[in-house]
Enzyme design. Structure first.
Site, mmCIF file in Angstrom:
data_model
loop_
_atom_site.group_PDB
_atom_site.id
_atom_site.type_symbol
_atom_site.label_atom_id
_atom_site.label_comp_id
_atom_site.label_asym_id
_atom_site.label_seq_id
_atom_site.Cartn_x
_atom_site.Cartn_y
_atom_site.Cartn_z
ATOM 1 N N ASP A 1 12.475 -23.136 -52.670
ATOM 2 C CA ASP A 1 13.110 -23.242 -51.311
ATOM 3 C C ASP A 1 12.585 -24.872 -50.346
ATOM 4 O O ASP A 1 14.084 -25.484 -49.516
ATOM 5 C CB ASP A 1 12.042 -22.561 -50.374
ATOM 6 C CG ASP A 1 12.526 -20.866 -50.846
ATOM 7 O OD1 ASP A 1 14.169 -20.523 -51.501
ATOM 8 O OD2 ASP A 1 11.850 -20.027 -50.466
ATOM 9 N N ASN B 1 13.615 -24.188 -40.821
ATOM 10 C CA ASN B 1 13.018 -23.066 -40.856
ATOM 11 C C ASN B 1 12.066 -23.042 -39.906
ATOM 12 O O ASN B 1 12.760 -22.338 -38.802
ATOM 13 C CB ASN B 1 12.164 -23.560 -42.495
ATOM 14 C CG ASN B 1 12.390 -22.464 -43.111
ATOM 15 O OD1 ASN B 1 13.021 -22.656 -43.386
ATOM 16 N ND2 ASN B 1 11.112 -23.155 -44.834
ATOM 17 N N GLU B 2 11.367 -24.545 -39.332
ATOM 18 C CA GLU B 2 10.621 -24.357 -38.275
ATOM 19 C C GLU B 2 9.933 -26.535 -38.024
ATOM 20 O O GLU B 2 10.418 -26.325 -38.559
ATOM 21 C CB GLU B 2 9.777 -23.164 -38.012
ATOM 22 C CG GLU B 2 8.186 -23.955 -39.527
ATOM 23 C CD GLU B 2 8.099 -24.040 -40.476
ATOM 24 O OE1 GLU B 2 8.119 -25.046 -41.533
ATOM 25 O OE2 GLU B 2 8.871 -23.090 -41.369
ATOM 26 N N ASP C 1 -5.126 -22.782 -33.139
ATOM 27 C CA ASP C 1 -4.767 -23.710 -34.259
ATOM 28 C C ASP C 1 -3.804 -24.356 -33.886
ATOM 29 O O ASP C 1 -3.551 -25.584 -34.688
ATOM 30 C CB ASP C 1 -5.334 -23.329 -36.282
ATOM 31 C CG ASP C 1 -6.531 -22.767 -35.753
ATOM 32 O OD1 ASP C 1 -7.940 -23.191 -35.326
ATOM 33 O OD2 ASP C 1 -7.042 -21.832 -37.213
ATOM 34 N N ALA D 1 15.948 -18.171 -40.107
ATOM 35 C CA ALA D 1 16.716 -18.277 -41.798
ATOM 36 C C ALA D 1 14.842 -18.674 -42.270
ATOM 37 O O ALA D 1 14.375 -18.264 -43.347
ATOM 38 C CB ALA D 1 17.538 -19.406 -41.664
ATOM 39 N N THR E 1 10.543 -15.935 -42.446
ATOM 40 C CA THR E 1 9.811 -15.598 -43.213
ATOM 41 C C THR E 1 8.826 -16.495 -43.845
ATOM 42 O O THR E 1 8.215 -16.058 -44.833
ATOM 43 C CB THR E 1 10.625 -14.702 -44.386
ATOM 44 O OG1 THR E 1 11.430 -15.359 -45.107
ATOM 45 C CG2 THR E 1 11.618 -13.215 -44.025
ATOM 46 N N TYR F 1 6.388 -20.004 -43.156
ATOM 47 C CA TYR F 1 5.287 -20.753 -42.575
ATOM 48 C C TYR F 1 5.489 -19.256 -41.413
ATOM 49 O O TYR F 1 3.760 -19.083 -40.979
ATOM 50 C CB TYR F 1 5.340 -22.184 -41.612
ATOM 51 C CG TYR F 1 4.011 -22.156 -41.360
ATOM 52 C CD1 TYR F 1 2.712 -21.311 -41.589
ATOM 53 C CD2 TYR F 1 3.958 -23.487 -40.770
ATOM 54 C CE1 TYR F 1 1.400 -22.085 -41.169
ATOM 55 C CE2 TYR F 1 2.757 -24.769 -40.558
ATOM 56 C CZ TYR F 1 1.706 -23.721 -40.799
ATOM 57 O OH TYR F 1 0.530 -23.742 -40.006
ATOM 58 N N ASN F 2 6.399 -19.157 -40.389
ATOM 59 C CA ASN F 2 6.364 -17.840 -39.206
ATOM 60 C C ASN F 2 5.918 -17.063 -39.771
ATOM 61 O O ASN F 2 4.819 -16.037 -38.858
ATOM 62 C CB ASN F 2 7.836 -17.928 -38.715
ATOM 63 C CG ASN F 2 7.648 -16.867 -37.821
ATOM 64 O OD1 ASN F 2 7.033 -17.102 -36.855
ATOM 65 N ND2 ASN F 2 8.154 -15.678 -38.286
#
Length: 254
Positions: free
Chosen positions: A44, A114-115, A144, A152, A155, A157-158
């Site tokens: 990925d 992704n994020e 933290d 996308a 699934t 880090y989120n």
């Protein structure tokens, strides 16, 4: 229909490089700028790298897993590749755009498929103020860190941070806290995909925070603004029945 012109790109691992060599011998290897489709060989992380590196092209990317998880990848098989490419289903993803300002005034702009995440960079918890579309929605989040995820990336880090899995067609973003201390029961929020999100770091000297967009980082940030970049569209190909929609559903039952 004539065979597609394929550009094979591989991560630096021995497995991926060997796969690239074998596939190029069978199907040829076209320069990226002239290819009809790009085949990314790796995991990925390499898929994200490929998408970022080819975002100036309107060329779909088909990944084959030579890594570990491979959520964005298809299974690796050498035979029948042309047929698989002809039958592949396309998903279109718009990345997030991050604009982070550091304590010294430095501005870091980056895109994230992704994020975008904010993480404490010292021994003490971060304190963040969260605004959505110019309106303060949370005066103080002690945590933290926090992240804003695309469907996308939901699934990745989120999900590890106990955020929700988002179907591709949901047209929403996931705002997720990491180890939230105050408000103790706050579990994040679902926001419209066109929302503009701003994080302000409270007490940045005492409680330093870093920001990260798909591994491009900014240190000691004082504010981070995030929104969808509609002018960039990543075209990702999946084998029938194994697209992101199916994968997102499947992940919730394992």
């Amino acid at each position: 229909m004539p065979d597609k012109k394929i550009a094979f790109l591989a991560s630096e691992t021995h497995v991926a490089e060997t796969a690239r060599r074998h596939l190029a011998e069978q199907y040829g290897n076209t320069p990226t700028e002239k290819a009809d489709v790009i085949v990314a060989l790796g995991g990925d992380g390499f898929m994200l790298q490929t998408l970022h590196g080819t975002q100036h092209l309107d060329t779909p990317v088909y990944g084959m897993n030579c890594g570990t998880v491979g959520f964005l990848m298809n299974e690796y098989h050498e035979p029948g590749l042309m047929e698989r490419l002809d039958n592949a289903q396309e998903e279109v993803i718009n990345p997030l755009k991050m604009r982070a300002i550091s304590h010294d005034g430095k501005v870091t702009e980056a895109l994230a498929i992704n994020e975008v995440s904010l993480l404490r960079a010292g021994p003490q918890a971060a304190k963040l103020r969260i605004s959505v579309d110019g309106r303060v929605r949370l005066d103080e989040l002690v945590c933290d860190g926090a992240l804003l995820s695309t469907p996308a990336g939901s699934t990745a880090y989120n999900y590890s941070a106990h955020g929700p899995i988002l179907p591709i067609g949901a047209d929403v973003l996931a705002l997720t806290a990491m180890s939230a201390f105050r408000p103790r029961r706050w579990r994040g929020a679902l926001l419209p995909s066109n929302a503009q999100v701003r994080f302000d770091v409270l007490q940045p000297s005492k409680r330093p925070v870093m920001a990260d967009a798909d591994s491009r980082s900014a240190g000691q940030v004082v504010s981070v603004e995030i929104e969808i970049e509609p002018n960039i569209a990543h075209r990702i190909l999946f084998d029938p029945g194994h697209g992101l929609e199916e994968r997102l559903i499947r992940e919730q039952f394992v």
